[in-house]
Design an enzyme around this catalytic site. Structure first.
Site, PDB file in Angstrom:
ATOM      1  N   CYS A 121      50.783  42.383  33.723  1.00  0.00           N
ATOM      2  CA  CYS A 121      49.425  42.901  33.500  1.00  0.00           C
ATOM      3  C   CYS A 121      48.754  42.287  32.267  1.00  0.00           C
ATOM      4  O   CYS A 121      47.557  42.470  32.054  1.00  0.00           O
ATOM      5  CB  CYS A 121      49.440  44.419  33.400  1.00  0.00           C
ATOM      6  SG  CYS A 121      50.188  45.209  34.826  1.00  0.00           S
ATOM      7  N   HIS A 254      43.155  46.264  29.810  1.00  0.00           N
ATOM      8  CA  HIS A 254      43.799  46.274  31.126  1.00  0.00           C
ATOM      9  C   HIS A 254      43.595  47.647  31.762  1.00  0.00           C
ATOM     10  O   HIS A 254      43.798  48.677  31.133  1.00  0.00           O
ATOM     11  CB  HIS A 254      45.286  45.962  30.977  1.00  0.00           C
ATOM     12  CG  HIS A 254      46.060  46.249  32.227  1.00  0.00           C
ATOM     13  ND1 HIS A 254      45.680  45.752  33.456  1.00  0.00           N
ATOM     14  CD2 HIS A 254      47.157  47.013  32.446  1.00  0.00           C
ATOM     15  CE1 HIS A 254      46.530  46.179  34.367  1.00  0.00           C
ATOM     16  NE2 HIS A 254      47.428  46.950  33.780  1.00  0.00           N
ATOM     17  N   ASN A 284      44.900  49.777  39.554  1.00  0.00           N
ATOM     18  CA  ASN A 284      45.506  48.795  38.646  1.00  0.00           C
ATOM     19  C   ASN A 284      45.789  47.512  39.429  1.00  0.00           C
ATOM     20  O   ASN A 284      46.647  47.503  40.308  1.00  0.00           O
ATOM     21  CB  ASN A 284      46.805  49.390  38.074  1.00  0.00           C
ATOM     22  CG  ASN A 284      47.510  48.466  37.089  1.00  0.00           C
ATOM     23  OD1 ASN A 284      47.194  47.290  37.003  1.00  0.00           O
ATOM     24  ND2 ASN A 284      48.464  49.012  36.367  1.00  0.00           N
TER      25      ASN A 284
HETATM   26  N1  ACO Z   1      51.490  62.787  43.745  1.00  0.00           N
HETATM   27  C1  ACO Z   1      51.926  64.019  43.458  1.00  0.00           C
HETATM   28  N2  ACO Z   1      52.909  64.252  42.579  1.00  0.00           N
HETATM   29  C2  ACO Z   1      53.467  63.205  41.950  1.00  0.00           C
HETATM   30  C3  ACO Z   1      53.057  61.883  42.211  1.00  0.00           C
HETATM   31  C4  ACO Z   1      52.023  61.694  43.147  1.00  0.00           C
HETATM   32  N3  ACO Z   1      51.542  60.470  43.459  1.00  0.00           N
HETATM   33  N4  ACO Z   1      53.794  61.058  41.448  1.00  0.00           N
HETATM   34  C5  ACO Z   1      54.633  61.814  40.732  1.00  0.00           C
HETATM   35  N5  ACO Z   1      54.449  63.125  41.046  1.00  0.00           N
HETATM   36  C6  ACO Z   1      55.143  64.291  40.514  1.00  0.00           C
HETATM   37  C7  ACO Z   1      56.503  63.971  39.962  1.00  0.00           C
HETATM   38  O1  ACO Z   1      57.469  63.947  40.995  1.00  0.00           O
HETATM   39  C8  ACO Z   1      56.701  65.098  39.012  1.00  0.00           C
HETATM   40  O2  ACO Z   1      57.110  66.241  39.740  1.00  0.00           O
HETATM   41  P1  ACO Z   1      58.169  67.300  39.123  1.00  0.00           P
HETATM   42  O3  ACO Z   1      57.491  67.846  37.902  1.00  0.00           O
HETATM   43  O4  ACO Z   1      58.323  68.265  40.228  1.00  0.00           O
HETATM   44  O5  ACO Z   1      59.379  66.482  38.810  1.00  0.00           O
HETATM   45  C9  ACO Z   1      55.305  65.386  38.474  1.00  0.00           C
HETATM   46  O6  ACO Z   1      54.382  64.794  39.413  1.00  0.00           O
HETATM   47  C10 ACO Z   1      55.052  64.799  37.117  1.00  0.00           C
HETATM   48  O7  ACO Z   1      55.528  63.455  37.118  1.00  0.00           O
HETATM   49  P2  ACO Z   1      55.432  62.567  35.840  1.00  0.00           P
HETATM   50  O8  ACO Z   1      55.974  61.208  36.119  1.00  0.00           O
HETATM   51  O9  ACO Z   1      55.986  63.312  34.676  1.00  0.00           O
HETATM   52  O10 ACO Z   1      53.857  62.490  35.702  1.00  0.00           O
HETATM   53  P3  ACO Z   1      52.986  61.970  34.497  1.00  0.00           P
HETATM   54  O11 ACO Z   1      52.113  63.024  34.008  1.00  0.00           O
HETATM   55  O12 ACO Z   1      53.803  61.209  33.503  1.00  0.00           O
HETATM   56  O13 ACO Z   1      52.051  60.933  35.237  1.00  0.00           O
HETATM   57  C11 ACO Z   1      51.825  58.547  35.467  1.00  0.00           C
HETATM   58  C12 ACO Z   1      52.619  59.776  35.862  1.00  0.00           C
HETATM   59  C13 ACO Z   1      50.432  58.667  35.998  1.00  0.00           C
HETATM   60  C14 ACO Z   1      52.477  57.305  36.031  1.00  0.00           C
HETATM   61  C15 ACO Z   1      51.814  58.505  33.905  1.00  0.00           C
HETATM   62  O14 ACO Z   1      53.127  58.540  33.381  1.00  0.00           O
HETATM   63  C16 ACO Z   1      51.119  57.317  33.388  1.00  0.00           C
HETATM   64  O15 ACO Z   1      49.916  57.260  33.387  1.00  0.00           O
HETATM   65  N6  ACO Z   1      51.860  56.346  32.873  1.00  0.00           N
HETATM   66  C17 ACO Z   1      51.269  55.120  32.407  1.00  0.00           C
HETATM   67  C18 ACO Z   1      51.817  54.058  33.191  1.00  0.00           C
HETATM   68  C19 ACO Z   1      50.811  53.335  34.006  1.00  0.00           C
HETATM   69  O16 ACO Z   1      49.643  53.572  34.061  1.00  0.00           O
HETATM   70  N7  ACO Z   1      51.375  52.364  34.628  1.00  0.00           N
HETATM   71  C20 ACO Z   1      50.634  51.446  35.387  1.00  0.00           C
HETATM   72  C21 ACO Z   1      51.403  50.215  35.486  1.00  0.00           C
HETATM   73  S1  ACO Z   1      51.876  49.643  33.970  1.00  0.00           S
HETATM   74  C22 ACO Z   1      50.716  48.757  33.332  1.00  0.00           C
HETATM   75  O17 ACO Z   1      49.833  48.353  34.013  1.00  0.00           O
HETATM   76  C23 ACO Z   1      50.807  48.475  31.891  1.00  0.00           C
END
Ligand code: ACO
Length: 329
Positions: A121, A254, A284
């Protein structure tokens, strides 16, 4: 007499595959495989509302060429004026030849150099910095810099924590030699000890797929890392150019997640109207996200000649970097 040679953005272009998949469309598709997600969850956690997905058979070079044609035309040039092509991608058409060589051939360009840059990215910011060095050193006069991806191909469509986050697309710029500064400062960084938080750790070897070639991510670790390094890098690149942060007219980070973008803008004390957001409509698109957003900003009149634009990448590797540029076109 000033003989310093600079590089400036002479034109931009972008291309998104026509198939738009909304969060509701995606949720309905995943539900057929008993995977639960919803528009509400995706919007609340990421800000993403839709993504463009390439049809089967459409490759990264196909998307890249469309964006490139627009950028070359926007710069008032012809394909044969291009003497360097750098494509940032983690989803190349082939192991080799490079996607840049395929783009060169599809554009009918003969001669010059063409190669790919792989920094996930952060790829576009890496590619732009590379091209800037070529132009300033006198090794290129008109460089075509492209970020293009079909990330949909490396997603595990049974993993709801990653498959809802990404889209396909391409963005391009022409970077031309100039008497006046365009690119003011650039900084690139990598921390190879952090490979595991974001990777697609598979490859082809011995005639077989070895390892796990799908994208895997520790979302919370990536989130924390991204906001920390983006803030630090924004401050450092402005300091290098001796420009105060509040002189930046548009921040184009990004486009991974709207929560990362808002958090970053708050930390940098930049008002919302100085933050470019396209993640809601593009999702993304990895290396394509910054040039797609830059082209959208220019077309929407949010990035105009004379303005200072701060472009930032962050992604797998772990890699990150920033380019501060004054727009001349
Ligand atoms: N729909 C519904 N529920 C979901 C989904 C989904 N698509 N995905 C995960 N969940 C659930 C999980 O299973 C979990 O359930 P549980 O509590 O029963 O175990 C719950 O939602 C919370 O999951 P987390 O992973 O803790 O959710 P979080 O609040 O951290 O959000 C996310 C996840 C959006 C990926 C967040 O961590 C984030 O924004 N990270 C940044 C990474 C990013 O944006 N990466 C993109 C690629 S990297 C880059 O480009 C640099």
């Amino acid at each position: 007499m000033n003989t310093t040679r600079y590089a400036a953005i002479a034109g931009t272009g972008s291309y998104l595959p026509p198939r738009i998949v909304s969060n509701d469309d995606l949720a309905a598709e995943l539900a057929t495989r008993n995977i639960e997600t919803s528009d509400a969850w995706i919007v609340e956690r990421t800000g993403i509302r839709q993504r463009h997905l390439a049809e089967r058979g459409v490759t990264t070079s196909d998307l890249a060429v469309e964006a490139a044609r627009q950028a070359i035309q926007d710069a008032g040039l012809r394909p044969e004026d291009i003497d360097l092509i750098v494509v940032a991608t983690s989803t190349p058409d082939f192991v080799f030849p490079s996607t840049a060589c395929l783009v060169q051939s599809k554009l009918g360009i003969k001669g010059g150099a063409a190669f790919d840059v792989q920094a996930v990215c952060s790829g576009f910011v890496y590619a732009l910095t590379t091209a800037d060095s070529f132009v300033r050193a006198g090794r290129s006069r008109h460089a075509l810099v492209i970020g293009a991806e079909v990330f949909s191909r490396i997603l595990d469509w049974n993993d709801r924590s990653t498959c809802v986050l990404f889209g396909d697309g391409a963005g391009a710029v022409v970077l031309s030699a100039s008497d006046a500064p365009g690119v003011l400062a650039a900084q690139l960084h990598a921390d190879g000890s952090q490979t595991k938080i974001l990777c697609a750790a598979g490859n082809v070897a011995y005639g077989e797929v070895v390892g796990d070639p799908f994208l895997r991510m520790d979302g919370q670790a990536v989130f924390k890392q991204a906001v920390t390094v983006l803030e630090r890098s924004a401050r450092a690149v402005c300091a290098e150019a001796d420009v105060p942060l509040d002189a930046v007219d548009l921040l184009i980070p990004h486009q991974a997640n709207v929560r990362i973008l808002n958090f970053l803008a708050r930390k940098l004390d930049l008002p919302a109207d100085k933050l470019m957001v396209t993640v809601d409509r593009h999702a993304n698109t990895s290396a394509a996200s910054v040039p797609l957003a830059l082209d959208a900003a220019r077309r929407e009149g949010r990035a105009r000649p004379g303005q200072l634009v701060l472009m930032q990448g962050v992604g797998g590797g772990f890699t990150w970097g920033s380019v501060l540029a004054r727009l001349t076109a």
